[in-house]
Design a protein around this motif. Structure first.
Motif, short mmCIF file in Angstrom:
data_model
loop_
_atom_site.label_atom_id
_atom_site.label_comp_id
_atom_site.label_asym_id
_atom_site.label_seq_id
_atom_site.Cartn_x
_atom_site.Cartn_y
_atom_site.Cartn_z
N ASP A 65 0.93 -1.18 0.17
CA ASP A 65 0.18 0.00 0.00
C ASP A 65 0.84 1.30 0.12
OD1 ASP A 65 -1.95 1.84 0.36
OD2 ASP A 65 -2.83 0.97 1.93
N LEU A 66 0.86 2.26 -1.20
CA LEU A 66 1.32 3.48 -1.17
C LEU A 66 0.71 4.41 -1.48
CD1 LEU A 66 4.48 2.10 -3.65
CD2 LEU A 66 4.64 2.31 -1.22
N ASN A 67 -0.45 4.12 -1.32
CA ASN A 67 -1.64 5.44 -1.37
C ASN A 67 -1.18 6.47 -0.43
OD1 ASN A 67 -3.94 4.76 -3.28
ND2 ASN A 67 -3.52 2.77 -1.98
N GLY A 68 -1.53 7.75 -0.87
CA GLY A 68 -1.19 9.01 0.03
C GLY A 68 0.06 9.48 0.06
N CYS A 69 1.02 9.04 -0.71
CA CYS A 69 2.46 9.13 -0.81
C CYS A 69 2.73 10.29 -1.91
CB CYS A 69 3.47 8.07 -0.90
SG CYS A 69 3.27 6.90 0.27
#
Length: 516
Positions: free
Chosen positions: A480-484
């Motif tokens: 999960d790399l969301n919001g980077c």
């Protein structure tokens, strides 16, 4: 106001009337006068300014008419030039009182008014004031029917002062604001603040301020020879305390008591010696963390006793002073006083867990010497590089995810062949992601680890580059790399592993980039 009006009317009426017992001979022209028209007494019976008598000047004999239970003339009749002395009983009432006497000579009369002041009352709503060692503002609430002054002892004026005195209208309440300065000493501070009326009546406020507590050894570490023997440790304290030796060290170190046993809290700092006996040492360096505990539970401290091994041990450096101190405080290392080098102790060798959050650590170089450590917690420090490739990490001190590095501006993490699987570096809830305790956030991150199969790094807004090329077992469903990289492109360097739920700003690059 009504009371004063009533008293004046009464006095006027008495002065204007003749007693029924007076006999007036109007055929003789008499005269009589007094040296004073009034006398005044304090509530305790003392004459104000010492004047308690009157001299009578008359043309012939005179007699004194008037009576009151509390006021007593020395004579009731006399001749020209006689002196009459008056005395007054103590006034128990909270109001002034007045008596009027008539000196009669024939058809002439002179009046004498005797006034006695009220019984002054000064009452504190609370007369025992406890103040913390930090000091601050305290209030004295006073009920009084008279004027009074606030007297601070001369020897206490360096830490007590009057801020203000406020009187309430309509009620007999006065509020005194006192400023108490911080007590940075090891003894209690006490003062009797006196509220005193002019008649000597008073109330006393007892001010009691707490102190700085101390319970410590002269040094933080004590090293004994392998042969064993006696060890004395100087202790400074203002608390009664007990000495606690860990169960696993009682086989080789024994507490023999202190030179002066302290069973009650002293009023000030005292010094004593704690005495120990050590048996002969082993091959390896061994240490014991001895605790000093206040009997009332208010304070605790410790010192480390180390005993050299019969065989030399490996020495190494721990460059970060905060990491070194944290390891030393845990008893994991012994630090040489001369050159600052470190040795792993028996405690450090057997340790399987390392908890050092919130220590302002920037480097964990030296972690590789703790071969048996499996779980770590380095949360909320300022670590940029974390190399666990020579350790046997499993998870962290947490249940399922490895969260032990959250709250650090990481740039490089190597888990080697350890059993660490699901790594959480996200920013959510109490987790601070890739932002250190100094506020710095990661922009680039390289993660290595053959066992890592889950990676949760969401909500790290400043992170623009992440390299997972050497994490070959990551599952796309646990990535999960969301919001980077908010508002920017997020560059993912990989050997083929990508998140199932790809962020819109994600750019996948099949490359093992090391330099950013």
């Amino acid at each position: 106001m009504k009371k004063i009006y009533f008293i004046l009317c009464t006095v006027f009426a008495l002065l204007s009337c003749n007693s029924e017992n007076e006999k007036i001979d109007e055929s003789v022209d008499n005269n009589i006068s007094l040296t004073v028209e009034s006398l005044a007494f304090l509530n305790n019976g003392d004459a104000i300014e010492g004047i308690n008598s009157v001299t009578v000047e008359s043309s012939s004999d005179w007699q004194l008419i008037g009576k009151d239970d509390w006021c007593h003339p020395s004579v009731k009749n006399g001749k020209n030039g006689d002196v009459v002395i008056f005395t007054a009983d103590e006034n128990p009432d909270t109001e002034n009182r007045i008596a009027v006497f008539s000196f009669v000579c024939g058809n002439k009369t002179s009046k004498l008014s005797v006034i006695q002041k009220q019984n002054n009352v000064i009452t504190l709503y609370k007369d025992n004031i406890e103040v913390a060692k930090e000091g601050g503002e305290v209030f004295l609430r006073v009920s009084s029917n008279t004027e009074f002054e606030c007297i601070i002892p001369e020897e206490c004026k360096n830490w007590i002062s009057v801020n203000s005195i406020s009187k309430s209208r309509g009620v007999d309440l006065t509020v005194i604001s006192l400023n108490i300065s911080e007590n940075d000493g090891f003894a209690f501070r006490k003062a009797d603040v006196v509220l005193k009326a002019e008649d000597g009546n008073e109330a006393i406020a007892n001010i009691n301020q707490d102190r700085v507590l101390k319970l410590s050894s002269e040094n933080g570490t004590y090293k004994a020879e392998n042969a064993g023997g006696e060890l004395s440790v100087n202790i400074s304290t203002n608390l009664a305390y007990e000495v606690v030796i860990p169960e696993d060290a009682k086989s080789w170190i024994t507490y023999n008591g202190s030179d002066d046993e302290i069973t009650e809290n002293p009023d000030d700092i005292v010094s004593t010696k704690a005495n120990f006996t050590l048996t002969q040492g082993e091959e390896a360096l061994r240490v014991c963390v001895v605790k000093l505990k206040a009997i009332d539970g208010s304070l605790e401290s410790s010192f480390i006793v180390g005993q050299t091994g019969s065989q030399p041990s490996e020495k190494f450096n721990v460059p970060d002073p905060n990491f070194k101190k944290a390891l030393s405080d845990l008893g994991y290392i012994w630090v040489d006083e001369n050159d600052g080098t470190c040795e792993v102790t028996n405690i450090g060798f057997n340790a399987w867990e390392l908890n050092v959050p919130n220590k302002n650590i920037e480097s964990i170089e030296g972690i590789e010497h703790f071969k048996n450590v499996q779980r770590v917690n380095f949360q909320n420090n300022n670590i940029k590089r974390a190399d666990f490739s020579k350790n046997k990490l499993t998870l962290s001190t947490f249940v399922y995810y490895f969260e032990g590095l959250c709250g650090n501006p990481l740039e490089y993490v190597d888990f080697g062949n350890s059993k660490v699987k699901s790594v959480k570096l996200e920013k959510s809830g109490s987790l601070n992601g890739l932002t250190g305790s100094n506020g710095e956030s990661s922009k680039h991150l390289i993660i290595k680890g053959s066992g890592v199969d889950g990676l949760y790094i969401r909500n790290n807004a400043d992170l623009t580059d992440i390299n997972v090329y050497n994490c070959s077992n990551i599952s796309e469903y646990s990535f999960d790399l969301n919001g980077c990289a908010v508002g920017k492109t997020l560059n993912l360097y990989t050997n083929g592993k990508t998140p199932y739920n790809k962020p819109a700003n994600l750019k996948v690059i099949f490359e093992d980039k090391q330099d950013f």
